[in-house]
Each structure stands twice: as C-alpha cells, then as structure tokens.
Design a protein around this motif. Structure first.
Motif, PDB file in Angstrom:
ATOM      1  N   UNK A   1       0.788  -1.191  -0.008  1.00 23.02           N
ATOM      2  CA  UNK A   1       0.042  -0.015   0.063  1.00 23.02           C
ATOM      3  C   UNK A   1       0.811   1.293  -0.050  1.00 23.02           C
ATOM      4  N   UNK A   2       0.351   2.288  -0.324  1.00 25.10           N
ATOM      5  CA  UNK A   2       0.866   3.616  -0.294  1.00 25.10           C
ATOM      6  C   UNK A   2       2.045   3.973  -1.149  1.00 25.10           C
ATOM      7  N   UNK A   3       2.290   3.358  -2.380  1.00 21.57           N
ATOM      8  CA  UNK A   3       3.604   3.571  -3.243  1.00 21.57           C
ATOM      9  C   UNK A   3       3.425   4.892  -3.890  1.00 21.57           C
ATOM     10  N   UNK A   4       4.231   5.625  -3.364  1.00 20.05           N
ATOM     11  CA  UNK A   4       4.149   7.086  -4.019  1.00 20.05           C
ATOM     12  C   UNK A   4       4.358   7.257  -5.553  1.00 20.05           C
ATOM     13  N   UNK A   5       3.766   7.566  -6.403  1.00 20.79           N
ATOM     14  CA  UNK A   5       3.822   7.827  -7.823  1.00 20.79           C
ATOM     15  C   UNK A   5       3.937   9.069  -8.191  1.00 20.79           C
ATOM     16  N   UNK A   6       4.620   9.272  -9.591  1.00 20.45           N
ATOM     17  CA  UNK A   6       4.451  10.581 -10.044  1.00 20.45           C
ATOM     18  C   UNK A   6       4.118  10.375 -11.596  1.00 20.45           C
ATOM     19  N   UNK A   7       3.212  11.158 -12.024  1.00 21.80           N
ATOM     20  CA  UNK A   7       2.668  10.764 -13.424  1.00 21.80           C
ATOM     21  C   UNK A   7       3.516  11.419 -14.660  1.00 21.80           C
ATOM     22  N   UNK A   8       4.103  10.341 -15.344  1.00 19.75           N
ATOM     23  CA  UNK A   8       5.190  10.824 -16.381  1.00 19.75           C
ATOM     24  C   UNK A   8       4.391  11.051 -17.626  1.00 19.75           C
ATOM     25  N   UNK A   9       3.548  10.252 -18.250  1.00 19.53           N
ATOM     26  CA  UNK A   9       2.855  10.706 -19.491  1.00 19.53           C
ATOM     27  C   UNK A   9       1.411   9.854 -19.398  1.00 19.53           C
ATOM     28  N   UNK A  10       0.424  10.375 -20.144  1.00 17.85           N
ATOM     29  CA  UNK A  10      -0.765   9.766 -20.254  1.00 17.85           C
ATOM     30  C   UNK A  10      -0.764   9.180 -21.678  1.00 17.85           C
ATOM     31  N   UNK A  11      -1.125   8.057 -21.988  1.00 16.44           N
ATOM     32  CA  UNK A  11      -1.249   7.631 -23.405  1.00 16.44           C
ATOM     33  C   UNK A  11      -2.646   7.481 -23.964  1.00 16.44           C
ATOM     34  N   UNK A  12      -2.814   7.389 -25.427  1.00 16.77           N
ATOM     35  CA  UNK A  12      -4.141   7.423 -25.884  1.00 16.77           C
ATOM     36  C   UNK A  12      -4.690   6.273 -25.706  1.00 16.77           C
ATOM     37  N   UNK A  13      -4.260   5.154 -25.287  1.00 17.58           N
ATOM     38  CA  UNK A  13      -4.922   3.909 -25.274  1.00 17.58           C
ATOM     39  C   UNK A  13      -5.218   3.504 -23.678  1.00 17.58           C
ATOM     40  N   UNK A  14      -5.557   4.425 -22.873  1.00 15.11           N
ATOM     41  CA  UNK A  14      -5.933   4.445 -21.659  1.00 15.11           C
ATOM     42  C   UNK A  14      -4.977   3.770 -20.721  1.00 15.11           C
ATOM     43  N   UNK A  15      -3.699   4.100 -21.090  1.00 10.51           N
ATOM     44  CA  UNK A  15      -2.433   3.731 -19.917  1.00 10.51           C
ATOM     45  C   UNK A  15      -1.696   4.960 -19.776  1.00 10.51           C
ATOM     46  N   UNK A  16      -1.113   5.017 -18.516  1.00  2.89           N
ATOM     47  CA  UNK A  16      -0.294   5.930 -18.044  1.00  2.89           C
ATOM     48  C   UNK A  16       1.033   5.214 -17.546  1.00  2.89           C
ATOM     49  N   UNK A  17       2.065   6.203 -17.707  1.00  6.05           N
ATOM     50  CA  UNK A  17       3.606   5.724 -17.411  1.00  6.05           C
ATOM     51  C   UNK A  17       3.596   6.299 -16.119  1.00  6.05           C
ATOM     52  N   UNK A  18       4.074   5.741 -15.032  1.00  2.77           N
ATOM     53  CA  UNK A  18       4.317   6.251 -13.699  1.00  2.77           C
ATOM     54  C   UNK A  18       5.609   5.900 -13.312  1.00  2.77           C
ATOM     55  N   UNK A  19       6.519   6.718 -12.659  1.00  2.39           N
ATOM     56  CA  UNK A  19       7.611   6.384 -11.836  1.00  2.39           C
ATOM     57  C   UNK A  19       7.140   6.603 -10.405  1.00  2.39           C
ATOM     58  N   UNK A  20       7.983   5.706  -9.732  1.00  2.00           N
ATOM     59  CA  UNK A  20       7.699   5.689  -8.008  1.00  2.00           C
ATOM     60  C   UNK A  20       8.741   6.824  -7.502  1.00  2.00           C
ATOM     61  N   UNK A  21       8.275   7.079  -6.430  1.00  2.00           N
ATOM     62  CA  UNK A  21       9.189   8.210  -5.793  1.00  2.00           C
ATOM     63  C   UNK A  21      10.255   7.370  -4.994  1.00  2.00           C
ATOM     64  N   UNK A  22       9.983   6.259  -4.453  1.00  2.00           N
ATOM     65  CA  UNK A  22      11.296   5.383  -4.213  1.00  2.00           C
ATOM     66  C   UNK A  22      11.321   4.054  -4.604  1.00  2.00           C
ATOM     67  N   UNK A  23      12.300   3.557  -4.741  1.00  3.85           N
ATOM     68  CA  UNK A  23      12.456   2.080  -5.568  1.00  3.85           C
ATOM     69  C   UNK A  23      11.769   1.042  -4.642  1.00  3.85           C
ATOM     70  N   UNK A  24      11.062   0.200  -5.519  1.00  4.11           N
ATOM     71  CA  UNK A  24      10.410  -1.111  -4.896  1.00  4.11           C
ATOM     72  C   UNK A  24      11.703  -2.113  -4.421  1.00  4.11           C
ATOM     73  N   UNK A  25      11.524  -2.566  -3.379  1.00  2.22           N
ATOM     74  CA  UNK A  25      12.532  -3.658  -3.040  1.00  2.22           C
ATOM     75  C   UNK A  25      12.157  -4.936  -3.801  1.00  2.22           C
ATOM     76  N   UNK A  26      13.241  -5.538  -4.083  1.00  6.15           N
ATOM     77  CA  UNK A  26      12.868  -6.945  -4.902  1.00  6.15           C
ATOM     78  C   UNK A  26      12.055  -7.973  -3.972  1.00  6.15           C
ATOM     79  N   UNK A  27      11.956  -7.849  -3.027  1.00  8.80           N
ATOM     80  CA  UNK A  27      10.775  -8.516  -2.104  1.00  8.80           C
ATOM     81  C   UNK A  27       9.467  -8.272  -2.395  1.00  8.80           C
ATOM     82  N   UNK A  28       9.182  -7.067  -2.494  1.00  6.30           N
ATOM     83  CA  UNK A  28       7.866  -6.487  -2.809  1.00  6.30           C
ATOM     84  C   UNK A  28       7.623  -6.741  -4.585  1.00  6.30           C
TER      85      UNK A  28
END
Length: 118
Positions: A68-95
């Motif tokens: 829960x609560x993964x901080x995200x930043x919207x990078x790009x909104x695509x025309x096919x109803x998808x968005x590209x996001x970047x995480x504010x901190x890296x996910x661990x390999x365990x997650x």
C-alpha cells in the motif's frame, strides 16, 4: 532528476490495483481502479478503465500483494487508456517478487513465495 537515474527492466504482469489521490485540495480522497500491466523497481505502466483527470502525484495500492501507499509521479498519459508512472522510491526486490506471485499473467504462473525470507 528522473532522466539521470538508472532504468530497470520492465516486466509484464497483470495485477489489480487502486489509485488514491485527493480532489480539490485535501477535502476529498478519491479512489480509482486500475491494472498494473508492466512494472519495474522504478516505475510501472497502468491500464485505466476510463479516462479521468489525474493529478501529477498520487498513491498506488496493490491489495492482492498487500502493498500500500506507493508514491507515484505521472510521467505520461497515453491515448490507449494507459499511463506511465515513476515511483518516488524504489521498490524492493521482495515487494516485486510478491507482486509477481499474485499476478495473473501467464509468465508468472509458477512463481512461489519463500516464507522463510519474510
């Protein structure tokens, strides 16, 4: 800042997720459903059901994997109803492994969790 950090390889996945953000300042907390289509340690591609206005920053929850609560930043909104996001901190390999275990994508069918590593 995001153009100078290292890129991680995106992997296909299919997880149900939820986007949470505040509307009109801090008065209303809105939630929208989405699907995680591709994910890496530093970002993801999310599939939305319909088009709606998203803020630049929001939280991503993946309830099946209990993340829960993964901080995200919207990078790009695509025309096919998808968005590209970047995480504010890296996910661990365990997650990331936990997300792949609960994925419905065929390439992650044989993944298991090591409960001793928890």
């Amino acid at each position: 800042m995001y153009d100078r950090e290292s890129r991680f390889k995106m992997e296909d996945t299919m997880n149900a997720a939820r986007i949470e953000y505040t509307e009109k300042g801090v008065l209303n907390m809105a939630q929208r459903r989405c699907d995680v289509l591709r994910i890496s340690r530093s970002g993801a591609v999310l599939g939305l059901l319909t088009q709606y206005k998203l803020p630049e920053q929001f939280y991503l929850d993946i309830p099946d994997a209990r993340i829960s609560k993964i901080g995200c930043l919207l990078m790009r909104a695509n025309m096919n109803n998808t968005i590209d996001v970047r995480f504010l901190s890296l996910l661990s390999q365990k997650d990331l492994d936990r997300i792949f275990v609960f994925s419905t994508h065929p390439s992650h069918r044989d993944r298991t969790l090591d409960i001793r590593a928890w």
